[in-house]
Scaffold this motif. Structure first.
Motif, mmCIF file in Angstrom:
data_model
loop_
_atom_site.group_PDB
_atom_site.id
_atom_site.type_symbol
_atom_site.label_atom_id
_atom_site.label_comp_id
_atom_site.label_asym_id
_atom_site.label_seq_id
_atom_site.Cartn_x
_atom_site.Cartn_y
_atom_site.Cartn_z
ATOM 1 N N LYS A 32 0.826 -1.207 0.000
ATOM 2 C CA LYS A 32 0.000 0.000 0.000
ATOM 3 C C LYS A 32 0.861 1.259 0.000
ATOM 4 C CE LYS A 32 -3.661 2.432 2.437
ATOM 5 N NZ LYS A 32 -2.905 3.692 2.297
ATOM 6 N N ASP A 33 0.443 2.238 -0.791
ATOM 7 C CA ASP A 33 1.168 3.506 -0.881
ATOM 8 C C ASP A 33 1.144 4.237 0.458
ATOM 9 O OD1 ASP A 33 1.488 2.969 -3.536
ATOM 10 O OD2 ASP A 33 0.060 4.470 -4.248
ATOM 11 N N PRO A 34 2.256 4.916 0.802
ATOM 12 C CA PRO A 34 2.227 5.812 1.964
ATOM 13 C C PRO A 34 1.360 7.030 1.649
ATOM 14 C CG PRO A 34 4.310 6.009 0.791
ATOM 15 C CD PRO A 34 3.575 4.865 0.152
ATOM 16 N N GLU A 35 0.764 7.610 2.677
ATOM 17 C CA GLU A 35 -0.058 8.806 2.499
ATOM 18 C C GLU A 35 0.480 9.931 3.367
ATOM 19 O OE1 GLU A 35 -4.323 8.212 2.756
ATOM 20 O OE2 GLU A 35 -4.123 6.115 2.151
ATOM 21 N N PRO A 36 0.875 11.056 2.755
ATOM 22 C CA PRO A 36 0.899 11.319 1.313
ATOM 23 C C PRO A 36 2.093 10.648 0.640
ATOM 24 C CG PRO A 36 1.798 13.185 2.496
ATOM 25 C CD PRO A 36 1.321 12.215 3.555
ATOM 26 N N LEU A 37 2.043 10.583 -0.692
ATOM 27 C CA LEU A 37 3.157 10.003 -1.425
ATOM 28 C C LEU A 37 4.396 10.874 -1.272
ATOM 29 C CD1 LEU A 37 1.643 8.855 -4.866
ATOM 30 C CD2 LEU A 37 2.430 7.411 -2.994
ATOM 31 N N PRO A 53 8.075 12.512 -2.300
ATOM 32 C CA PRO A 53 8.651 12.919 -3.591
ATOM 33 C C PRO A 53 9.475 11.785 -4.196
ATOM 34 C CG PRO A 53 8.992 14.611 -1.910
ATOM 35 C CD PRO A 53 8.462 13.410 -1.195
ATOM 36 N N GLY A 54 9.337 11.618 -5.496
ATOM 37 C CA GLY A 54 10.112 10.606 -6.197
ATOM 38 C C GLY A 54 9.597 9.191 -6.054
ATOM 39 N N PHE A 55 8.394 9.027 -5.508
ATOM 40 C CA PHE A 55 7.832 7.679 -5.362
ATOM 41 C C PHE A 55 7.675 7.056 -6.754
ATOM 42 C CE2 PHE A 55 4.563 4.468 -4.594
ATOM 43 C CZ PHE A 55 4.999 3.908 -3.402
ATOM 44 N N PRO A 56 8.136 5.809 -6.943
ATOM 45 C CA PRO A 56 8.107 5.199 -8.287
ATOM 46 C C PRO A 56 6.698 5.146 -8.884
ATOM 47 C CG PRO A 56 9.412 3.873 -6.773
ATOM 48 C CD PRO A 56 8.719 4.914 -5.937
ATOM 49 N N LYS A 57 6.566 5.639 -10.115
ATOM 50 C CA LYS A 57 5.254 5.642 -10.764
ATOM 51 C C LYS A 57 4.683 4.244 -10.897
ATOM 52 C CE LYS A 57 4.485 9.665 -13.640
ATOM 53 N NZ LYS A 57 4.321 10.169 -15.026
ATOM 54 N N ALA A 58 5.541 3.288 -11.198
ATOM 55 C CA ALA A 58 5.081 1.917 -11.415
ATOM 56 C C ALA A 58 4.502 1.294 -10.151
ATOM 57 C CB ALA A 58 6.229 1.055 -11.936
#
Length: 224
Positions: free
Chosen positions: A180-185, A187-192
């Protein structure tokens, strides 16, 4: 039609629309598209979808995959509209045309391998009942019938042009990708690795056999 009559007519429609919207929100605290109707139907999930032209293409996929009985099981199904499936067909048609340098080639319902089709449809199916009453703004984790991880939750928005005096909550379905993505994303979090979230345009249809939610038209069938 004179200006006074035109003004009166327009105001009448605006008031009617506002009344419908407020009534729907008081009843369910939720309004995303469509109109307020009874959540229960005597139809099975399959028959409910079949009687609505918005799901013509989805029914064709279900029939080709031979999954009518599965759809009518004790499951919660997040249905994709014709528009969602067309997005995938158009994308695959473009890929096919580029691969063969032939702009006349198209990817159709018949082009789907049955095994892939069954996996794709099961990706939207969850055992048992997922209903709004059991959800909150916090993520709730579920596994679909393919064993993939998803989050179902409520989201708040005030983006309704001042129609409502409090935030409106809608249901969302999120496909988890590599955790699960961290919230908020950051900077530089991989798009894929960004999770894919879509809102539901209609929620909580209680069919004779299960629960049905409908994803918005912009959803890309099987999350491309």
């Amino acid at each position: 039609m004179n200006k006074l009559k035109l003004y009166t007519t327009r105001c009448g429609w605006v008031l009617l629309f506002a009344t419908i919207m407020v009534t729907a929100c008081k009843k369910d605290d939720h309004f995303i598209g469509g109109s307020a109707t009874s959540p229960k139907t005597d139809l099975t999930t399959y028959d409910y979808l079949k009687q609505n032209k918005l799901f013509d293409t989805l029914i064709m996929l279900i029939d080709k995959a031979g999954m009518k009985d599965e759809i009518n099981g004790d499951v919660t199904f997040f249905a994709s509209t014709n528009y969602s499936i067309k997005l995938l067909l158009d994308a695959r048609s473009s890929q096919l045309q580029l691969a063969h340098n032939n702009e006349n080639l198209t990817y159709t319902i018949d082009s789907f391998p049955p095994a892939e089709l069954r996996d794709s449809i099961r990706a939207y199916m969850f055992k048992g009942k997922i209903v709004r009453e059991d959800l909150s703004l916090d993520p709730t984790f579920y596994k679909n019938l393919d064993g993939q991880d998803f989050v179902v939750r409520l989201r708040e928005t005030t983006d309704y042009g001042g129609i409502f005096d409090k935030p409106v909550r809608y249901m969302s379905l999120t496909k988890i990708i590599n955790g699960k993505d961290p919230e908020p994303l950051p900077p530089g979090f991989p798009k894929a690795d960004i999770d894919k979230e879509d809102i539901c345009r209609t929620t909580g249809i209680l069919t004779k056999t299960g629960v049905l939610h409908v994803l918005n038209n912009n959803h890309f069938f099987y999350w491309r």
